[in-house]
Design a protein around this motif. Structure first.
Motif, PDB file in Angstrom:
ATOM      1  N   GLN A  86      59.829 -28.610  51.305  1.00 11.85           N
ATOM      2  CA  GLN A  86      59.851 -29.790  52.168  1.00 11.85           C
ATOM      3  C   GLN A  86      59.211 -29.510  53.519  1.00 11.85           C
ATOM      4  O   GLN A  86      58.447 -30.326  54.042  1.00 11.85           O
ATOM      5  CB  GLN A  86      61.294 -30.259  52.393  1.00 11.85           C
ATOM      6  CG  GLN A  86      61.846 -31.169  51.321  1.00 11.85           C
ATOM      7  CD  GLN A  86      63.201 -31.705  51.710  1.00 11.85           C
ATOM      8  OE1 GLN A  86      64.119 -30.951  52.041  1.00 11.85           O
ATOM      9  NE2 GLN A  86      63.346 -33.018  51.680  1.00 11.85           N
ATOM     10  N   ASN A  93      57.113 -33.627  48.716  1.00  4.80           N
ATOM     11  CA  ASN A  93      57.929 -34.495  47.877  1.00  4.80           C
ATOM     12  C   ASN A  93      57.489 -34.438  46.422  1.00  4.80           C
ATOM     13  O   ASN A  93      58.312 -34.388  45.503  1.00  4.80           O
ATOM     14  CB  ASN A  93      57.861 -35.928  48.395  1.00  4.80           C
ATOM     15  CG  ASN A  93      58.948 -36.808  47.800  1.00  4.80           C
ATOM     16  OD1 ASN A  93      60.134 -36.554  47.968  1.00  4.80           O
ATOM     17  ND2 ASN A  93      58.532 -37.849  47.096  1.00  4.80           N
ATOM     18  N   GLU A  94      56.161 -34.428  46.191  1.00  5.96           N
ATOM     19  CA  GLU A  94      55.634 -34.345  44.825  1.00  5.96           C
ATOM     20  C   GLU A  94      55.966 -32.997  44.191  1.00  5.96           C
ATOM     21  O   GLU A  94      56.264 -32.920  42.993  1.00  5.96           O
ATOM     22  CB  GLU A  94      54.124 -34.574  44.824  1.00  5.96           C
ATOM     23  CG  GLU A  94      53.684 -36.006  45.082  1.00  5.96           C
ATOM     24  CD  GLU A  94      53.899 -36.440  46.523  1.00  5.96           C
ATOM     25  OE1 GLU A  94      53.984 -35.563  47.404  1.00  5.96           O
ATOM     26  OE2 GLU A  94      53.987 -37.653  46.760  1.00  5.96           O
ATOM     27  N   ARG A 114      67.396 -34.740  47.892  1.00  6.51           N
ATOM     28  CA  ARG A 114      66.311 -34.663  48.873  1.00  6.51           C
ATOM     29  C   ARG A 114      65.063 -35.435  48.457  1.00  6.51           C
ATOM     30  O   ARG A 114      64.192 -35.682  49.279  1.00  6.51           O
ATOM     31  CB  ARG A 114      65.941 -33.187  49.109  1.00  6.51           C
ATOM     32  CG  ARG A 114      66.976 -32.443  49.909  1.00  6.51           C
ATOM     33  CD  ARG A 114      66.791 -30.921  49.846  1.00  6.51           C
ATOM     34  NE  ARG A 114      67.659 -30.255  50.794  1.00  6.51           N
ATOM     35  CZ  ARG A 114      68.977 -30.102  50.612  1.00  6.51           C
ATOM     36  NH1 ARG A 114      69.541 -30.552  49.503  1.00  6.51           N
ATOM     37  NH2 ARG A 114      69.710 -29.506  51.538  1.00  6.51           N
ATOM     38  N   LEU A 115      64.986 -35.779  47.211  1.00  4.15           N
ATOM     39  CA  LEU A 115      63.769 -36.395  46.682  1.00  4.15           C
ATOM     40  C   LEU A 115      63.625 -37.840  47.165  1.00  4.15           C
ATOM     41  O   LEU A 115      64.580 -38.618  47.140  1.00  4.15           O
ATOM     42  CB  LEU A 115      63.818 -36.374  45.156  1.00  4.15           C
ATOM     43  CG  LEU A 115      62.550 -36.773  44.399  1.00  4.15           C
ATOM     44  CD1 LEU A 115      61.434 -35.768  44.653  1.00  4.15           C
ATOM     45  CD2 LEU A 115      62.849 -36.865  42.903  1.00  4.15           C
ATOM     46  N   GLU A 116      62.422 -38.190  47.613  1.00  6.48           N
ATOM     47  CA  GLU A 116      62.113 -39.563  47.994  1.00  6.48           C
ATOM     48  C   GLU A 116      61.243 -40.174  46.899  1.00  6.48           C
ATOM     49  O   GLU A 116      60.120 -39.712  46.678  1.00  6.48           O
ATOM     50  CB  GLU A 116      61.395 -39.610  49.339  1.00  6.48           C
ATOM     51  CG  GLU A 116      62.255 -39.207  50.519  1.00  6.48           C
ATOM     52  CD  GLU A 116      63.476 -40.100  50.679  1.00  6.48           C
ATOM     53  OE1 GLU A 116      63.378 -41.308  50.382  1.00  6.48           O
ATOM     54  OE2 GLU A 116      64.549 -39.583  51.062  1.00  6.48           O
ATOM     55  N   THR A 118      58.661 -42.010  45.771  1.00  5.69           N
ATOM     56  CA  THR A 118      57.492 -42.684  46.341  1.00  5.69           C
ATOM     57  C   THR A 118      56.604 -43.339  45.287  1.00  5.69           C
ATOM     58  O   THR A 118      55.556 -43.884  45.622  1.00  5.69           O
ATOM     59  CB  THR A 118      56.654 -41.680  47.151  1.00  5.69           C
ATOM     60  OG1 THR A 118      56.332 -40.557  46.308  1.00  5.69           O
ATOM     61  CG2 THR A 118      57.431 -41.182  48.365  1.00  5.69           C
TER      62      THR A 118
END
Length: 431
Positions: A86, A93-94, A114-116, A118
């Motif tokens: 991060q 994120n990827e 923690r993952l967004e 997108t």
């Protein structure tokens, strides 16, 4: 430095250490980076590897991507790798998403939190595979429902099988509750439960689906005091009644009895679990089936479920079987301070399943209680004492009385010793 790292509480000090490094004016950053890589790749101790990974988070670390992904697959290093990714990668994120698909347990929890999401692909994964885990699904259910937008996904007229199964995991965990946010914390619960039951009318097929329908039914029929609060959170009596009616129509369909019994007889552990759970809620008597399974394979631990019976004849039958088949002499090796974990304590676990309910069956299972009092596993001794606390002392017999008196002298755990003394005092036994 290496020796200091080995002895340190890395989790407790790492943030402060990194702050000191960031704010130090004379840091030779290139040397620190190479040291971080070396510790991560070559550290012979876990603390050293953790420290190296944490240091990598100070840098743009795309060149260490494969190293961080490899180390991140180890559950003990996943959190450190996730933070380093991060902090140190433009597309962090990827990369976290890539790692999320390769981990389980607490590592998966750390990453999914923690993952967004997108992209639609990430949301799809969260709903289909994000919740299912080797650690309690309850930790990630609400997280996945929100981040994956479960409300929108289930609003369609039809959904694919994988989405329905993923939604089943999420709904089941939200209803179960536990250490994380549950169904009452999830702001879209009314719509999601309504749509899930609507879709289930066409898609249900397994005993797991039935189990979740029963959970929803129990939720909708729960304490009215809770429903006073729920009516302020999107529920209405009309919606509650409609969902309950649809749910009940699925539960009452013919054929579930044979499906449940097939699951009870299944060698698949999860299928068997759902079969037993559903039989209990539907009032299907499976005691004789479970006992027959135990007779055929004494290594099974059906004892806990079998001991839930209120039939004294069945309990005596089970206790006699256990006294004949369990290695009681092996278990009764003397009091110690053992937690009872691992394959070597499987017999102790089976004994524990029996002892848990013997307080309800006065005078039955004296030999099992004697064994429990002399077990090295602390929980066995506590459950044996629990049984005796529920019995009148007139039902003990001389052998149990002597065993308790002897254990008061030999007990190695202070809290258990205190419990023995209180038991003796309550029952009028002189110390």
């Amino acid at each position: 430095m290496y020796i200091k790292v080995l002895k340190a509480d890395i989790a407790g000090i790492i943030d402060d250490v990194l702050d000191v490094i960031r704010n130090h004016s004379d840091v030779q950053w290139e040397s620190v980076f190479h040291e971080a890589v070396w510790l991560s790749e070559n550290g012979a101790h876990r603390n050293a590897v953790k420290f190296g990974i944490a240091l990598l988070g100070l840098f743009q670390n795309e060149q260490a991507k494969e190293l961080l992904l490899t180390l991140g697959k180890h559950e003990e290093f996943t959190l450190y790798a996730a933070v380093a990714i991060q902090n140190g990668m433009k597309n962090g994120n990827e990369v976290l998403f890539e790692l999320a698909k390769s981990v389980h347990g607490w590592g998966k929890i750390h990453i999914v939190e923690r993952l967004e999401p997108t992209s639609p692909h990430m949301k799809d994964w969260l709903l289909r595979h994000g919740c299912s885990n080797t650690v309690m699904n309850e930790y990630l259910a609400c997280v996945c429902a929100r981040k994956g937008d479960l409300k929108e996904a289930l609003s369609s007229d039809r959904v694919d099988k994988d989405l329905f199964e993923g939604a089943t995991d999420i709904v089941e965990a939200l209803l179960y509750g536990g250490p994380a946010e549950d169904i009452d914390d999830y702001e879209h619960a009314p719509k999601v439960l309504s749509d899930y039951v609507r879709l289930a009318r066409e898609m249900y097929s397994t005993v797991k689906h039935l189990s979740v329908m029963l959970d929803i039914r129990d939720f909708l029929n729960s304490d009215e005091k809770k429903w006073t609060e729920r009516m302020q959170s999107g529920w209405t009596e009309r919606l509650r009644g409609a969902v309950l009616e649809s749910c009940q129509s699925i539960i009452s369909r013919s054929g579930w009895g044979s499906t449940v019994m097939d699951a009870v007889r299944s060698s698949d552990t999860l299928e068997h679990y759902y079969g037993v759970t559903c039989s209990r809620k539907l009032g299907i008597d499976i005691w004789e089936e479970l006992f027959a399974q135990l007779v055929a394979n004494p290594a099974l631990n059906n004892y806990l479920e079998l001991m839930k019976s209120d039939d004294p004849n069945r309990i005596r039958k089970l206790v006699q079987f256990a006294e004949e088949r369990l290695p009681l002499r092996h278990i009764a090796s003397g009091p110690a301070d053992e937690f009872g974990l691992g394959i070597e304590f499987e017999a102790h676990a089976r004994l524990g399943s029996l002892l848990q309910s013997l307080d309800r069956h006065e005078g039955v299972g004296k030999q099992l209680i004697l064994t429990g009092l002399n077990s090295p596993v602390v929980s066995n001794r506590n459950m044996a004492l629990n049984a005796l606390e529920g019995w009148n002392i007139a039902s003990w017999g001389e052998e149990l009385l002597q065993a308790v008196t002897r254990l008061e002298e030999e007990e190695p755990v202070d809290s258990v010793k205190e419990r023995i003394r209180k038991l003796m005092e309550d029952k009028g036994i002189s110390l």
